[in-house]
Design a protein around this motif. Structure first.
Motif, PDB file in Angstrom:
ATOM      1  N   ASN A  14       1.347   3.285  -3.186  1.00  0.00           N
ATOM      2  CA  ASN A  14       0.153   4.002  -3.936  1.00  0.00           C
ATOM      3  C   ASN A  14       0.618   5.295  -3.713  1.00  0.00           C
ATOM      4  O   ASN A  14       0.686   5.833  -2.566  1.00  0.00           O
ATOM      5  CB  ASN A  14      -1.018   3.349  -3.126  1.00  0.00           C
TER       6      ASN A  14
ATOM      7  N   ASN B 271      -1.789   7.748  -3.430  1.00  0.00           N
ATOM      8  CA  ASN B 271      -2.726   8.260  -2.476  1.00  0.00           C
ATOM      9  C   ASN B 271      -2.571   7.868  -1.115  1.00  0.00           C
ATOM     10  O   ASN B 271      -3.095   8.634  -0.253  1.00  0.00           O
ATOM     11  CB  ASN B 271      -4.316   7.615  -3.002  1.00  0.00           C
TER      12      ASN B 271
ATOM     13  N   LEU C 162     -10.010   2.628  -1.076  1.00  0.00           N
ATOM     14  CA  LEU C 162      -9.569   2.830  -2.590  1.00  0.00           C
ATOM     15  C   LEU C 162      -7.933   2.250  -2.775  1.00  0.00           C
ATOM     16  O   LEU C 162      -7.979   1.702  -3.796  1.00  0.00           O
ATOM     17  CB  LEU C 162      -9.673   4.073  -3.153  1.00  0.00           C
ATOM     18  N   ILE C 163      -7.175   2.840  -1.867  1.00  0.00           N
ATOM     19  CA  ILE C 163      -5.741   2.225  -1.876  1.00  0.00           C
ATOM     20  C   ILE C 163      -5.803   0.653  -1.896  1.00  0.00           C
ATOM     21  O   ILE C 163      -5.244  -0.137  -2.543  1.00  0.00           O
ATOM     22  CB  ILE C 163      -4.890   2.936  -0.815  1.00  0.00           C
TER      23      ILE C 163
ATOM     24  N   THR D  71      -6.726  -5.530  -6.028  1.00  0.00           N
ATOM     25  CA  THR D  71      -7.036  -6.125  -7.079  1.00  0.00           C
ATOM     26  C   THR D  71      -5.794  -6.363  -7.951  1.00  0.00           C
ATOM     27  O   THR D  71      -5.659  -7.132  -8.784  1.00  0.00           O
ATOM     28  CB  THR D  71      -7.918  -4.999  -7.894  1.00  0.00           C
ATOM     29  N   ASN D  72      -4.861  -5.365  -8.009  1.00  0.00           N
ATOM     30  CA  ASN D  72      -3.488  -5.661  -8.565  1.00  0.00           C
ATOM     31  C   ASN D  72      -2.940  -7.108  -8.141  1.00  0.00           C
ATOM     32  O   ASN D  72      -2.437  -7.699  -8.917  1.00  0.00           O
ATOM     33  CB  ASN D  72      -2.555  -4.597  -8.482  1.00  0.00           C
ATOM     34  N   ASP D  73      -3.011  -7.342  -6.932  1.00  0.00           N
ATOM     35  CA  ASP D  73      -2.345  -8.496  -6.326  1.00  0.00           C
ATOM     36  C   ASP D  73      -3.155  -9.809  -7.055  1.00  0.00           C
ATOM     37  O   ASP D  73      -2.300 -10.657  -7.260  1.00  0.00           O
ATOM     38  CB  ASP D  73      -2.508  -8.505  -4.789  1.00  0.00           C
TER      39      ASP D  73
ATOM     40  N   ILE E 158       0.930  -1.391  -0.204  1.00  0.00           N
ATOM     41  CA  ILE E 158       0.069   0.089  -0.008  1.00  0.00           C
ATOM     42  C   ILE E 158       0.884   1.376  -0.103  1.00  0.00           C
ATOM     43  O   ILE E 158       0.429   2.194  -0.536  1.00  0.00           O
ATOM     44  CB  ILE E 158      -0.876  -0.028   1.171  1.00  0.00           C
TER      45      ILE E 158
ATOM     46  N   ASP F  58      -4.707  -9.836  -9.787  1.00  0.00           N
ATOM     47  CA  ASP F  58      -4.353  -9.829 -11.199  1.00  0.00           C
ATOM     48  C   ASP F  58      -3.205 -10.618 -11.692  1.00  0.00           C
ATOM     49  O   ASP F  58      -2.964 -11.112 -12.628  1.00  0.00           O
ATOM     50  CB  ASP F  58      -4.607  -8.443 -11.907  1.00  0.00           C
TER      51      ASP F  58
ATOM     52  N   ARG G 134      -8.295  -1.277  -2.542  1.00  0.00           N
ATOM     53  CA  ARG G 134      -8.752  -2.072  -3.558  1.00  0.00           C
ATOM     54  C   ARG G 134      -8.156  -2.052  -4.699  1.00  0.00           C
ATOM     55  O   ARG G 134      -8.026  -3.164  -5.433  1.00  0.00           O
ATOM     56  CB  ARG G 134     -10.346  -1.198  -3.823  1.00  0.00           C
ATOM     57  N   LYS G 135      -7.368  -1.041  -4.876  1.00  0.00           N
ATOM     58  CA  LYS G 135      -6.421  -0.989  -6.090  1.00  0.00           C
ATOM     59  C   LYS G 135      -5.164  -2.091  -5.974  1.00  0.00           C
ATOM     60  O   LYS G 135      -4.927  -2.796  -6.641  1.00  0.00           O
ATOM     61  CB  LYS G 135      -5.825   0.339  -6.419  1.00  0.00           C
ATOM     62  N   THR G 136      -4.914  -2.025  -4.706  1.00  0.00           N
ATOM     63  CA  THR G 136      -3.508  -3.210  -4.394  1.00  0.00           C
ATOM     64  C   THR G 136      -4.078  -4.370  -4.279  1.00  0.00           C
ATOM     65  O   THR G 136      -3.322  -5.148  -5.093  1.00  0.00           O
ATOM     66  CB  THR G 136      -3.271  -2.602  -2.892  1.00  0.00           C
TER      67      THR G 136
END
Length: 144
Positions: free
Chosen positions: A67, A69, A129-130, A136-138, A64, A140, A132-134
């Motif tokens: 990120n 943000n 949001l951080i 989701t990327n993990d 995190i 993927d 979620r993005k982290t």
């Protein structure tokens, strides 16, 4: 990572000071009612100490800190929490002393308290949001 534990310790110390101040101020003023000073200790323990302990765990599990943000979260959340601390303290001292605030002063204090809650909510949104993005990327990355 050190900044998170340092913040957790900082808020722990503030929480302890607020608890002692609450108890001693009530005794000194011979006050027997309720005021917002009684909630300050718990607010600092949960929103300060526990949140940053949680951030430490999340930073260990997910990247995190990478990120962009994360810095925004730190600034917005800490400003909001310090504003909340100031308004709870001010309102509590006013209540214990039995001071009648003018409508304008009461409105201003309520407005600052409301703004602090908005900043805390925005801070939480940044963190979510951080995550979620982290996450989701993990997920993927593991699919590939």
């Amino acid at each position: 990572m050190k900044k998170y534990i340092d913040l957790s310790i900082f808020y722990f110390v503030l929480a302890m000071i607020s608890g002692v101040f609450y108890r001693e101020f009530y005794k000194f003023m011979d006050f027997r009612g309720d005021s917002t000073l009684g909630t300050l200790h718990v607010h600092l323990m949960v929103l300060g100490v526990l949140v940053f302990l949680l951030v430490i765990i999340l930073a260990k599990l997910f990247p995190i800190e990478q990120n962009k943000n994360m810095k925004r979260f730190m600034i917005v959340y800490n400003v909001g929490l310090l504003m909340l601390t100031a308004t709870l303290t001010t309102r509590g001292i006013v209540q214990v002393n039995g001071i009648a605030l003018s409508a304008a002063a009461n409105g201003a204090l309520s407005g600052i308290a409301g703004l602090s809650h908005i900043l805390l909510a925005i801070g939480w949104l940044f963190l979510l949001l951080i995550l979620r993005k982290t996450i989701t990327n993990d997920i993927d990355d593991k699919k590939d």
